[in-house]
Design an enzyme around this catalytic site. Structure first.
Site, mmCIF file in Angstrom:
data_model
loop_
_atom_site.group_PDB
_atom_site.id
_atom_site.type_symbol
_atom_site.label_atom_id
_atom_site.label_comp_id
_atom_site.label_asym_id
_atom_site.label_seq_id
_atom_site.Cartn_x
_atom_site.Cartn_y
_atom_site.Cartn_z
ATOM 1 N N HIS A 1 -9.151 -4.235 6.583
ATOM 2 C CA HIS A 1 -8.110 -3.344 6.076
ATOM 3 C C HIS A 1 -8.688 -1.937 6.039
ATOM 4 C CE1 HIS A 1 -4.812 -2.196 3.151
ATOM 5 N NE2 HIS A 1 -5.729 -1.317 2.774
ATOM 6 N N HIS B 1 1.937 3.179 -3.301
ATOM 7 C CA HIS B 1 1.183 4.307 -3.858
ATOM 8 C C HIS B 1 1.829 5.632 -3.452
ATOM 9 C CE1 HIS B 1 -2.119 1.910 -5.407
ATOM 10 N NE2 HIS B 1 -2.301 1.343 -4.222
ATOM 11 N N SER C 1 -11.365 0.706 1.335
ATOM 12 C CA SER C 1 -10.387 1.274 0.406
ATOM 13 C C SER C 1 -10.420 2.791 0.366
ATOM 14 C CB SER C 1 -10.647 0.748 -1.011
ATOM 15 O OG SER C 1 -10.839 -0.634 -1.019
ATOM 16 N N TYR D 1 -11.684 5.862 -3.971
ATOM 17 C CA TYR D 1 -10.551 4.952 -3.829
ATOM 18 C C TYR D 1 -9.303 5.729 -3.411
ATOM 19 C CZ TYR D 1 -8.102 0.617 -5.243
ATOM 20 O OH TYR D 1 -7.395 -0.557 -5.283
ATOM 21 N N ASP E 1 0.843 -1.196 0.000
ATOM 22 C CA ASP E 1 0.000 0.000 0.000
ATOM 23 C C ASP E 1 0.881 1.250 0.000
ATOM 24 O OD1 ASP E 1 -2.358 1.668 0.290
ATOM 25 O OD2 ASP E 1 -3.317 -0.005 1.296
ATOM 26 N N HIS F 1 -8.325 2.528 5.925
ATOM 27 C CA HIS F 1 -7.593 3.724 5.523
ATOM 28 C C HIS F 1 -8.016 4.877 6.428
ATOM 29 C CE1 HIS F 1 -5.221 2.789 1.875
ATOM 30 N NE2 HIS F 1 -6.036 1.748 1.837
#
Length: 336
Positions: A197, A20, A170, A288, A17, A199
């Site tokens: 997961h 990115h 996401s 996203y 990740d 963010h």
């Protein structure tokens, strides 16, 4: 200290990740140093690949500075106990990519689809099991589907042979009560393990992770210093400290995980993982997280506000794989 509770498995995604945020430019030295630190800290799994998974190095998603198979092999060289995971998005990565990743050292695959498209994963899940990998179904953009749909899709992953199914926030858009509802429904409906997961675009990644654990998740993701798409992920070293305070067993050494975060990862980060105007809008509008740098580049090119681009992408319900839409939206805004 509180009595220890059930064991949890931490999967660190800094080296995937985080790709990115690093514009897919990790060096082999950075990979080795980070992998060695994670291994010595007792992290059982960590992920290495292009940010968009195996095969992601492309004009559409961004070219990798170094072939990801070399990065996987570099990580494998320094590991004594930690196992390497890779991400595979069907249609971006193919079966041959997964076979090559196994040769390079991968021992887990997380097959990722949009939350309503688990049916495209069957051959990849089956191949993961055939290759002897710990095989995971990864339902991205979980905020975009009702809980019943999430459960329906997770059952497909279970049917295909996945050993774990993740609900993946996401966009960093979920609120804690939504995580509780979704993870709780998965736990009640599946016989396999559940993962989460998160963010941090709304500053809720750790709160959402704790909600997921309370609802039945046993696999949880984090990244060192939050290095990841958008405002990054649940911060691994902070999560380890909080979970220890709460009495959960993770097997992670707090001082050692702090050291790799602060002494290895922090020096190579291109910028702190702060919640900026753009990344806040990712969570607010449900976009996203990996779109952030693309939106910033489009805003600069067309001299428009990146927040307007992201709001419009959210209105259009854009999903991963539609990065080309970002420039189109920016051009439309510039003309209006």
């Amino acid at each position: 200290m509180t009595a220890k509770k059930a064991a949890l498995t931490i999967v660190d995604v800094t080296l995937r990740d985080g790709s990115h945020a690093m514009k897919h430019a990790f060096t082999e030295e950075q990979i080795r140093d980070t992998a060695r630190g994670l291994d010595e800290a007792g992290v059982p799994y960590f992920e290495v690949s292009h940010g968009d998974g195996l095969g992601g190095s492309s004009l559409q998603y961004g070219f990798s500075a170094i072939d990801e198979l070399k990065l996987i092999a570099a990580a494998k060289e320094v590991c004594q106990q930690a196992k390497i995971s890779v991400l595979l998005l069907p249609g971006i990565g193919v079966k041959e990519d997964l076979e090559a990743a196994v040769t390079a050292g991968a021992e887990m695959v997380r097959v990722a689809t949009h939350v309503t498209e688990a049916d495209v994963s069957k051959q990849h899940i089956e191949l993961g099991r055939k290759l002897g990998l710990k095989t995971v179904g990864f339902l991205m953009m979980a905020h975009m589907a009702p809980t019943a749909k999430l459960v329906e899709q997770a059952k497909l992953f279970e049917e295909y042979g996945a050993e774990i199914v993740y609900a993946v926030d996401s966009a960093g858009a979920l609120l804690p009560y939504e995580v509780t509802e979704k993870i709780g429904a998965l736990r009640q409906s599946l016989s396999i393990e559940i993962g989460f997961h998160g963010h941090n675009n709304l500053s809720l990644a750790l709160a959402n992770t704790l909600a997921a654990i309370d609802a039945g998740a046993s696999y949880i993701d984090g990244s060192l210093r939050c290095l990841g798409a958008g405002s990054g992920n649940t911060q691994t070293e902070v999560m380890a400290a909080v979970l220890d305070r709460l009495g959960y067993e993770t097997g992670v050494d707090l001082y050692k995980i702090m050291d790799v975060a602060n002494n290895v990862v922090a020096p190579y980060m291109p910028r702190p993982q702060e919640i900026t105007g753009g990344s806040l809008i990712l969570g607010y509008s449900g976009v996203y997280s990996s779109f952030l740098l693309h939106a910033g580049a489009a805003a600069k090119r067309f001299q428009v506000d990146e927040r307007d681009i992201l709001i419009e992408l959210g209105r259009r319900k854009a999903v991963g794989g539609q990065e080309d839409l970002i420039m189109e939206v920016a051009a439309e805004i510039a003309r209006s």
